[in-house]
Design a protein around this motif. Structure first.
Motif, PDB file in Angstrom:
ATOM      1  N   ILE A  32       0.581  -1.199   0.058  1.00 21.15           N
ATOM      2  CA  ILE A  32      -0.077  -0.038  -0.044  1.00 21.15           C
ATOM      3  C   ILE A  32       0.892   1.393  -0.041  1.00 21.15           C
ATOM      4  O   ILE A  32       2.042   1.126   0.652  1.00 21.15           O
ATOM      5  N   CYS A  33       0.398   2.245  -0.416  1.00 25.27           N
ATOM      6  CA  CYS A  33       1.158   3.703  -0.594  1.00 25.27           C
ATOM      7  C   CYS A  33      -0.061   4.589   0.063  1.00 25.27           C
ATOM      8  O   CYS A  33      -1.111   4.634  -0.090  1.00 25.27           O
ATOM      9  N   LEU A  34       0.756   5.395   1.049  1.00 25.62           N
ATOM     10  CA  LEU A  34       0.018   6.481   1.806  1.00 25.62           C
ATOM     11  C   LEU A  34       0.568   7.832   1.414  1.00 25.62           C
ATOM     12  O   LEU A  34       1.660   7.996   1.603  1.00 25.62           O
ATOM     13  N   ASN A  35      -0.482   8.776   1.256  1.00 22.52           N
ATOM     14  CA  ASN A  35       0.135  10.230   1.055  1.00 22.52           C
ATOM     15  C   ASN A  35      -1.300  11.128   1.496  1.00 22.52           C
ATOM     16  O   ASN A  35      -1.754  11.261   0.365  1.00 22.52           O
ATOM     17  N   PRO A  36      -1.286  11.526   2.768  1.00 21.62           N
ATOM     18  CA  PRO A  36      -2.493  12.312   2.693  1.00 21.62           C
ATOM     19  C   PRO A  36      -2.682  13.666   1.919  1.00 21.62           C
ATOM     20  O   PRO A  36      -3.803  14.280   1.850  1.00 21.62           O
ATOM     21  N   ASP A  37      -1.342  14.184   1.390  1.00 22.70           N
ATOM     22  CA  ASP A  37      -1.658  15.255   0.454  1.00 22.70           C
ATOM     23  C   ASP A  37      -2.016  15.091  -1.071  1.00 22.70           C
ATOM     24  O   ASP A  37      -2.421  15.925  -1.837  1.00 22.70           O
ATOM     25  N   PHE A  38      -1.706  14.006  -1.272  1.00 24.79           N
ATOM     26  CA  PHE A  38      -2.157  13.546  -2.951  1.00 24.79           C
ATOM     27  C   PHE A  38      -2.972  12.290  -2.830  1.00 24.79           C
ATOM     28  O   PHE A  38      -2.355  11.213  -2.890  1.00 24.79           O
ATOM     29  N   ALA A  39      -4.146  12.422  -3.239  1.00 29.76           N
ATOM     30  CA  ALA A  39      -5.196  11.265  -2.941  1.00 29.76           C
ATOM     31  C   ALA A  39      -4.966  10.385  -4.315  1.00 29.76           C
ATOM     32  O   ALA A  39      -5.175   9.270  -3.656  1.00 29.76           O
ATOM     33  N   HIS A  40      -4.408  10.532  -5.106  1.00 29.07           N
ATOM     34  CA  HIS A  40      -4.578   9.781  -6.307  1.00 29.07           C
ATOM     35  C   HIS A  40      -3.180   8.822  -5.987  1.00 29.07           C
ATOM     36  O   HIS A  40      -3.033   7.789  -6.715  1.00 29.07           O
ATOM     37  N   TYR A  41      -2.507   9.221  -5.125  1.00 29.82           N
ATOM     38  CA  TYR A  41      -1.175   8.231  -4.652  1.00 29.82           C
ATOM     39  C   TYR A  41      -1.619   7.345  -3.526  1.00 29.82           C
ATOM     40  O   TYR A  41      -0.680   6.514  -3.060  1.00 29.82           O
ATOM     41  N   ASN A  42      -2.664   7.309  -3.000  1.00 37.16           N
ATOM     42  CA  ASN A  42      -3.037   6.439  -1.918  1.00 37.16           C
ATOM     43  C   ASN A  42      -3.716   5.292  -2.573  1.00 37.16           C
ATOM     44  O   ASN A  42      -4.696   5.184  -3.177  1.00 37.16           O
ATOM     45  N   GLY A  43      -3.026   4.201  -2.519  1.00 37.51           N
ATOM     46  CA  GLY A  43      -3.531   2.863  -3.455  1.00 37.51           C
ATOM     47  C   GLY A  43      -2.837   1.607  -3.007  1.00 37.51           C
ATOM     48  O   GLY A  43      -2.075   1.573  -1.917  1.00 37.51           O
ATOM     49  N   ILE A  44      -3.377   0.617  -3.534  1.00 37.35           N
ATOM     50  CA  ILE A  44      -3.136  -0.685  -3.151  1.00 37.35           C
ATOM     51  C   ILE A  44      -2.311  -1.286  -4.459  1.00 37.35           C
ATOM     52  O   ILE A  44      -3.007  -1.367  -5.697  1.00 37.35           O
ATOM     53  N   PHE A  45      -1.461  -2.222  -4.359  1.00 40.53           N
ATOM     54  CA  PHE A  45      -0.822  -2.785  -5.568  1.00 40.53           C
ATOM     55  C   PHE A  45      -0.070  -3.827  -5.193  1.00 40.53           C
ATOM     56  O   PHE A  45       0.018  -4.394  -3.928  1.00 40.53           O
ATOM     57  N   ALA A  46       0.680  -4.626  -6.145  1.00 40.57           N
ATOM     58  CA  ALA A  46       1.347  -5.938  -5.760  1.00 40.57           C
ATOM     59  C   ALA A  46       0.548  -6.934  -5.288  1.00 40.57           C
ATOM     60  O   ALA A  46       1.018  -7.430  -4.044  1.00 40.57           O
ATOM     61  N   ILE A  47      -0.544  -7.050  -5.690  1.00 45.39           N
ATOM     62  CA  ILE A  47      -1.690  -8.097  -5.002  1.00 45.39           C
ATOM     63  C   ILE A  47      -1.604  -9.389  -5.446  1.00 45.39           C
ATOM     64  O   ILE A  47      -1.188  -9.683  -6.361  1.00 45.39           O
ATOM     65  N   ASP A  48      -1.448 -10.338  -4.455  1.00 47.66           N
ATOM     66  CA  ASP A  48      -0.917 -11.864  -4.480  1.00 47.66           C
ATOM     67  C   ASP A  48      -1.598 -12.717  -3.382  1.00 47.66           C
ATOM     68  O   ASP A  48      -0.975 -12.910  -2.438  1.00 47.66           O
ATOM     69  N   CYS A  49      -3.020 -12.972  -3.812  1.00 49.08           N
ATOM     70  CA  CYS A  49      -3.613 -13.778  -2.736  1.00 49.08           C
ATOM     71  C   CYS A  49      -4.388 -14.992  -3.252  1.00 49.08           C
ATOM     72  O   CYS A  49      -4.783 -14.719  -4.566  1.00 49.08           O
ATOM     73  N   PRO A  50      -5.001 -15.694  -2.467  1.00 48.86           N
ATOM     74  CA  PRO A  50      -5.860 -16.807  -3.150  1.00 48.86           C
ATOM     75  C   PRO A  50      -7.013 -16.321  -3.451  1.00 48.86           C
ATOM     76  O   PRO A  50      -7.770 -15.073  -2.782  1.00 48.86           O
ATOM     77  N   LYS A  51      -7.802 -16.627  -4.275  1.00 46.36           N
ATOM     78  CA  LYS A  51      -9.134 -15.877  -4.737  1.00 46.36           C
ATOM     79  C   LYS A  51      -9.898 -15.840  -3.796  1.00 46.36           C
ATOM     80  O   LYS A  51     -10.541 -14.959  -3.589  1.00 46.36           O
TER      81      LYS A  51
END
Length: 257
Positions: A32-51
């Motif tokens: 996850i990426c967190l930045n309270p000043d730039f909303a479009h950079y708050n995100g989830i990535f590199a996801i790897d989990c069972p369905k």
């Protein structure tokens, strides 16, 4: 080749985010990426989990980011994310596909020999002091349509002070007016080209590509054999394709409705 290349690009991207204040957290099944000043950079990535775990994991991380940042997160999906049914799962959770970006790769020799703008009236300089950085930020905001220059001053001022990122400005010699911006990140044996943008008044004169070629040359001086950039639209992808870059990865940007 590509798995190693993409791994270095991922590490470089994370360093770029961290350089101006993003908090990047690697969790067991996602990052996850967190930045309270730039909303479009708050995100989830590199996801790897069972369905079976994907929907509850997404719900948990979405709530975590909302709590930490006060913003709705973006989910960034590429072909390496698992499970393959993540787009359907996100749709059921109220997300929609907002855009697609394109990671593009080249070798410096592919780029630096291409035709460039008329350099008799134009030069590129590395930004070396706070005054030059303020001028760079002004052009960046014009190029990317950013209204809040105060946030950008804080963002790039932090990166400049950390000296993890090199800033470059293309300047008209006659007026000393900066008209195009660029950045170079050189960690992990690969060169990341960022923030290449031109003041709208001076577009379609070759300045953006001249900056791209210059950064490719700068990367080769660091003995880097690979460079990459991220095109934010199909038009940008076609533009950089003309100059030796080729797409190696698409990233879908999913946002909550």
């Amino acid at each position: 080749m590509y798995p190693d290349l993409l791994d270095r690009i991922d590490k470089n991207n994370r360093d770029w985010l961290k350089s101006w204040g993003c908090l990047v957290i690697q969790l067991p099944q996602a990052a996850i990426c967190l930045n309270p000043d730039f909303a479009h950079y708050n995100g989830i990535f590199a996801i790897d989990c069972p369905k079976r775990e994907a929907a509850p994991l997404m719900q948990e991380l979405v709530e975590k980011i909302k709590t930490e940042s006060g913003q709705r997160p973006t989910v960034w999906l590429d072909r390496y994310c698992k499970p393959a049914s993540l787009p359907q799962i996100l749709s059921e959770l109220g997300f929609h596909l907002a855009s697609i970006s394109y990671t593009m790769y080249a070798e410096p020799t592919d780029v630096k020999g291409r035709p460039v703008a008329d350099l008799s009236s134009f030069s590129i300089r590395e930004v070396e002091n706070p005054l030059e950085l303020r001028r760079w930020i002004g052009v960046y905001c014009q190029a990317f349509g950013v209204a809040n220059q105060t946030k950008e001053t804080r963002r790039w001022g932090l990166a400049f002070r950390k000296q993890q990122l090199s800033f470059f400005a293309g300047v008209l010699k006659e007026t000393d007016q900066p008209v195009v911006t660029g950045q170079l990140e050189t960690t992990h044996q690969i060169g990341g080209l960022y923030s290449i943008g031109t003041n709208p008044t001076y577009r379609h004169q070759g300045f953006a590509f001249t900056m791209t070629a210059y950064l490719a040359i700068a990367a080769s001086r660091f003995d880097l054999k690979d460079i990459y950039l991220i095109a934010e639209s199909e038009d940008n992808e076609r533009f950089f394709d003309r100059f030796g870059f080729r797409e190696i990865l698409q990233v879908q940007n999913w946002q909550q409705s």
